[in-house]
Design a protein around this motif. Structure first.
Motif, PDB file in Angstrom:
ATOM      1  N   LYS A  47      19.462  81.742  29.282  1.00 31.90           N
ATOM      2  CA  LYS A  47      20.621  82.566  28.936  1.00 31.90           C
ATOM      3  C   LYS A  47      20.176  83.913  28.376  1.00 31.90           C
ATOM      4  CE  LYS A  47      25.033  83.317  28.429  1.00 31.90           C
ATOM      5  NZ  LYS A  47      25.923  83.445  29.611  1.00 31.90           N
ATOM      6  N   LEU A  48      19.213  83.900  27.466  1.00 32.95           N
ATOM      7  CA  LEU A  48      18.705  85.155  26.905  1.00 32.95           C
ATOM      8  C   LEU A  48      18.079  86.030  27.978  1.00 32.95           C
ATOM      9  CD1 LEU A  48      17.079  83.999  23.542  1.00 32.95           C
ATOM     10  CD2 LEU A  48      18.940  85.655  23.780  1.00 32.95           C
ATOM     11  N   ALA A  49      17.308  85.417  28.886  1.00 29.69           N
ATOM     12  CA  ALA A  49      16.628  86.179  29.926  1.00 29.69           C
ATOM     13  C   ALA A  49      17.626  86.858  30.858  1.00 29.69           C
ATOM     14  CB  ALA A  49      15.703  85.268  30.727  1.00 29.69           C
ATOM     15  N   THR A  50      18.707  86.158  31.181  1.00 28.88           N
ATOM     16  CA  THR A  50      19.734  86.726  32.065  1.00 28.88           C
ATOM     17  C   THR A  50      20.324  88.000  31.474  1.00 28.88           C
ATOM     18  OG1 THR A  50      20.302  84.545  32.944  1.00 28.88           O
ATOM     19  CG2 THR A  50      21.947  86.277  33.181  1.00 28.88           C
ATOM     20  N   PHE A 269      15.047  91.507  24.076  1.00 32.32           N
ATOM     21  CA  PHE A 269      15.494  90.219  23.551  1.00 32.32           C
ATOM     22  C   PHE A 269      16.411  90.394  22.348  1.00 32.32           C
ATOM     23  CE2 PHE A 269      12.345  88.262  26.269  1.00 32.32           C
ATOM     24  CZ  PHE A 269      12.924  87.038  26.558  1.00 32.32           C
ATOM     25  N   GLN A 270      16.168  91.401  21.527  1.00 33.41           N
ATOM     26  CA  GLN A 270      17.056  91.624  20.393  1.00 33.41           C
ATOM     27  C   GLN A 270      18.444  92.037  20.875  1.00 33.41           C
ATOM     28  OE1 GLN A 270      15.679  94.421  17.408  1.00 33.41           O
ATOM     29  NE2 GLN A 270      17.221  93.745  15.936  1.00 33.41           N
ATOM     30  N   THR A 271      18.482  92.917  21.870  1.00 27.64           N
ATOM     31  CA  THR A 271      19.775  93.327  22.431  1.00 27.64           C
ATOM     32  C   THR A 271      20.502  92.122  23.022  1.00 27.64           C
ATOM     33  OG1 THR A 271      18.983  95.562  22.891  1.00 27.64           O
ATOM     34  CG2 THR A 271      20.882  94.795  24.156  1.00 27.64           C
ATOM     35  N   ALA A 272      19.752  91.268  23.741  1.00 30.95           N
ATOM     36  CA  ALA A 272      20.359  90.076  24.337  1.00 30.95           C
ATOM     37  C   ALA A 272      20.893  89.135  23.271  1.00 30.95           C
ATOM     38  CB  ALA A 272      19.329  89.363  25.211  1.00 30.95           C
ATOM     39  N   LEU A 273      20.101  88.932  22.225  1.00 35.90           N
ATOM     40  CA  LEU A 273      20.506  88.015  21.159  1.00 35.90           C
ATOM     41  C   LEU A 273      21.765  88.491  20.451  1.00 35.90           C
ATOM     42  CD1 LEU A 273      19.207  85.435  19.560  1.00 35.90           C
ATOM     43  CD2 LEU A 273      18.789  87.151  17.800  1.00 35.90           C
ATOM     44  N   GLU A 277      28.070  88.333  24.557  1.00 33.42           N
ATOM     45  CA  GLU A 277      27.945  87.253  25.542  1.00 33.42           C
ATOM     46  C   GLU A 277      27.110  86.102  24.998  1.00 33.42           C
ATOM     47  OE1 GLU A 277      26.236  86.445  30.080  1.00 33.42           O
ATOM     48  OE2 GLU A 277      26.390  88.505  29.308  1.00 33.42           O
ATOM     49  N   PHE A 278      25.942  86.424  24.412  1.00 26.90           N
ATOM     50  CA  PHE A 278      25.083  85.358  23.899  1.00 26.90           C
ATOM     51  C   PHE A 278      25.678  84.735  22.647  1.00 26.90           C
ATOM     52  CE2 PHE A 278      21.592  83.615  21.356  1.00 26.90           C
ATOM     53  CZ  PHE A 278      21.039  82.748  22.285  1.00 26.90           C
ATOM     54  N   GLN A 279      26.195  85.559  21.752  1.00 25.79           N
ATOM     55  CA  GLN A 279      26.760  85.035  20.505  1.00 25.79           C
ATOM     56  C   GLN A 279      27.907  84.074  20.784  1.00 25.79           C
ATOM     57  OE1 GLN A 279      25.850  85.712  17.143  1.00 25.79           O
ATOM     58  NE2 GLN A 279      24.009  86.685  17.960  1.00 25.79           N
ATOM     59  N   SER A 280      28.734  84.405  21.748  1.00 27.71           N
ATOM     60  CA  SER A 280      29.842  83.528  22.111  1.00 27.71           C
ATOM     61  C   SER A 280      29.332  82.226  22.721  1.00 27.71           C
ATOM     62  CB  SER A 280      30.762  84.251  23.098  1.00 27.71           C
ATOM     63  OG  SER A 280      31.785  83.384  23.549  1.00 27.71           O
TER      64      SER A 280
END
Length: 323
Positions: A47-50, A269-273, A277-280
């Motif tokens: 999920k993070l990589a996407t 990775f910080q932006t993704a985290l 989208e990731f938080q939800s």
């Protein structure tokens, strides 16, 4: 060759190298996950990589390399070219179990550049909703009144959950009766449903079915970051406890990766985290986003490993486990 030409060539080489790094990435980035496809770590990293690949500007694909309690995949990461095109993740066993047991020759975290901790899955104390315990204060008060009588169901002797229970005793001046259920969370669930134990130590995610069915409730999670799924469960920090224990995911690259390349990976990775989208998504699975960047993650990892090594060595010294 004149001095001017020599200097010009040197400047040209330096600018060329800088430009090459500035163009990173120019091809797909491989992410080694040292566990099987479909597991918790695999799902989180995918999920993070996407999301991260949108930030970094290249495709990021996961390769699952199982074996050796994560040692096989991590060893491949250690031996990869430090060019930023192979990165990977570490979990508790990668940082603690494998090096402490000396399972693999030449296995050393010094062969890695730790980039960031992205999530944690803290261990917790969970009670049956049929019990008289409603808070961690209830549990501790009863344990102090009846030393050695209050039962906590753990998993394997010498496991992370065993260490968590021992640290809880030491910090709070209590004494519990610890019963091991080597079958893992499934065996702990059966014991709670059968009334064998009223308290277990495991992660909230492991007990999600009982928590969601109101057959169990968490009274404390051994962390300082609030769980986004089970928001009613207090953290150890909120209860004034120093105990921190649980699994985690750390992103790493082979040692020697260029600093600006590592910074790009960290930023992606910080932006993704931090993305909505990731938080939800992560708020529904019981795992806590828990960021530590490059400046802090190595010291945190080393301190965590050293503290747990001391506990494990003490269990060996006392004859509780063998190494």
């Amino acid at each position: 060759m004149t001095i001017f030409k020599t200097v010009a060539l040197g400047i040209g080489l330096t600018l060329g190298a800088t430009a090459a790094y500035a163009e990173y990435p120019e091809k797909d980035i491989r992410i080694i996950v040292p566990w099987g496809a479909g597991g918790g770590t695999d799902g989180i990293v995918r999920k993070l990589a996407t999301i991260a690949e949108q930030e970094i500007g290249a495709s990021m694909y996961v390769e699952n390399i199982e074996g050796g309690i994560s040692a096989t995949g991590v060893s491949q990461l250690m031996g990869a070219e430090p060019d930023g095109y192979t990165i990977g993740v570490l979990t508790y066993d990668s940082v603690v179990t494998v090096p402490w047991q000396n399972l693999v020759p030449d296995y050393s975290l010094d062969r890695l550049n730790l980039i960031a901790r992205v999530t944690s899955e803290p261990d917790a104390l969970i009670v049956s909703t049929d019990s008289d315990y409603k808070t961690i204060e209830d549990v501790l008060a009863d344990a102090k009144e009846r030393p050695g009588k209050v039962i906590i169901g753990i998993q394997n002797i010498g496991s992370r959950l065993h260490l968590a229970a021992l640290q809880l005793q030491e910090e709070t001046g209590t004494e519990f009766k610890l019963i091991a259920y080597p079958g893992g969370a499934a065996a702990q669930k059966e014991a709670m449903l059968n009334g064998e134990v009223q308290i277990v130590s495991t992660s909230l995610g492991d007990f999600s079915s009982l928590l969601d069915d109101d057959k169990a409730m968490g009274v404390v999670e051994f962390t300082d970051a609030q769980n986004l799924t089970y928001t009613s469960v207090p953290t150890a920090a909120a209860k004034g406890l120093d105990l921190r224990m649980g699994s985690f995911i750390v992103v790493a690259a082979p040692a020697g990766v260029p600093e600006d390349v590592a910074q790009k990976v960290e930023g992606a990775f910080q932006t993704a985290l931090e993305s909505d989208e990731f938080q939800s998504w992560v708020s529904k699975i019981g795992v806590t986003p828990n960021w530590l960047g490059t400046a802090e993650v190595t010291d945190w990892t080393n301190a965590t490993a050293e503290a747990i090594y001391r506990d494990l060595d003490k269990l060996v010294e006392d004859g509780v486990i063998s190494k």
